[in-house]
Design an enzyme around this catalytic site. Structure first.
Site, short mmCIF file in Angstrom:
data_model
loop_
_atom_site.label_atom_id
_atom_site.label_comp_id
_atom_site.label_asym_id
_atom_site.label_seq_id
_atom_site.Cartn_x
_atom_site.Cartn_y
_atom_site.Cartn_z
N ASP A 1 35.98 36.82 48.41
CA ASP A 1 35.89 38.45 48.21
C ASP A 1 34.82 38.50 47.37
O ASP A 1 35.07 38.38 46.28
CB ASP A 1 37.40 38.92 47.58
N GLU B 1 34.95 38.97 53.21
CA GLU B 1 35.14 40.36 53.48
C GLU B 1 33.86 41.11 53.33
O GLU B 1 32.93 40.69 52.55
CB GLU B 1 36.13 40.73 52.05
N ASP C 1 41.67 39.45 42.63
CA ASP C 1 40.48 39.21 43.20
C ASP C 1 40.65 37.89 43.95
O ASP C 1 40.24 37.54 45.03
CB ASP C 1 39.38 39.14 42.30
#
Length: 209
Positions: free
Chosen positions: A35, A95, A168
């Protein structure tokens, strides 16, 4: 016995998960999920053993103490290489940037993603990009699920004892699991038809949501 051990080194927080390796000879591959972010980069690593995902590690790299934006990008590149060289993933799932109204934030996030991708290319690792909605949909069945909902579904699937305070890490893990599900559709859990179904079957797991 699976458990999360928080370790602090080089400004990184790693929630490492120990596991017992199966003696069965199954097709194995390691997926690194990321991420991206210019302040915090979350990551998760899973091993696909046939149609079964096994959690290897998840954590975060914190760059908030680095003031210069370009030095942060350099650190993102270095830390991504370090993760690759430590865990030897076969594939990277990352992502895609979320397209919002703040153009400057979008540009910075796109740069962070690009640097992480460059690190994977440097190590000749195949890259797979997924939109945030696609990741949430693959994990929870709902494209508009919250970070907390995604984390709880991952905890139920991978059986880690505690959800990290900073989500996260679970966002990076979600990217890895999303890629796992694309390659292993039979590995998707059928136990929950919706978030409401999850709440009904896990009343004691959602008190902090």
């Amino acid at each position: 016995m699976i458990g999360i051990l928080p370790l602090l080194f080089e400004k990184k927080v790693v929630y490492f998960v120990s596991y017992n390796q199966s003696s069965e000879k199954l097709e194995e591959r390691i997926i690194l999920g990321i991420d991206p972010g210019t302040k915090i980069m979350g990551y998760g690593i899973v091993k696909a053993q046939g149609n079964k995902p096994v959690l290897i590690a998840m954590g975060e790299c914190n760059f908030s103490k680095i003031n210069d934006h370009y030095l942060r990008l350099e650190k993102i590149f270095q830390d991504t290489l370090e993760l690759i060289d430590k865990f030897h993933p076969d594939e990277l799932a990352i992502e895609a940037p979320f397209y919002g109204k703040n153009i400057q934030s979008m540009l910075k996030l796109g740069r962070a993603q690009g640097v992480a991708i460059s690190a994977a290319l440097n190590r000749k690792i195949p890259i797979f990009e997924y939109a945030p909605r696609k990741i949430k949909l693959s994990i929870t069945g709902q494209g508009a699920a919250s970070k907390e909902q995604v984390a709880k579904f991952l905890q139920d699937t991978l059986h880690f004892s505690k959800v990290p305070k900073n989500l996260d890490a679970t966002d990076g893990l979600a990217a890895a699991m999303c890629h796992f599900y694309q390659r292993n559709p039979s590995g998707i859990k059928k136990g929950y038809s919706s978030w409401n179904d999850f709440l009904k079957k896990n009343p004691g797991r959602t008190n902090n949501l």
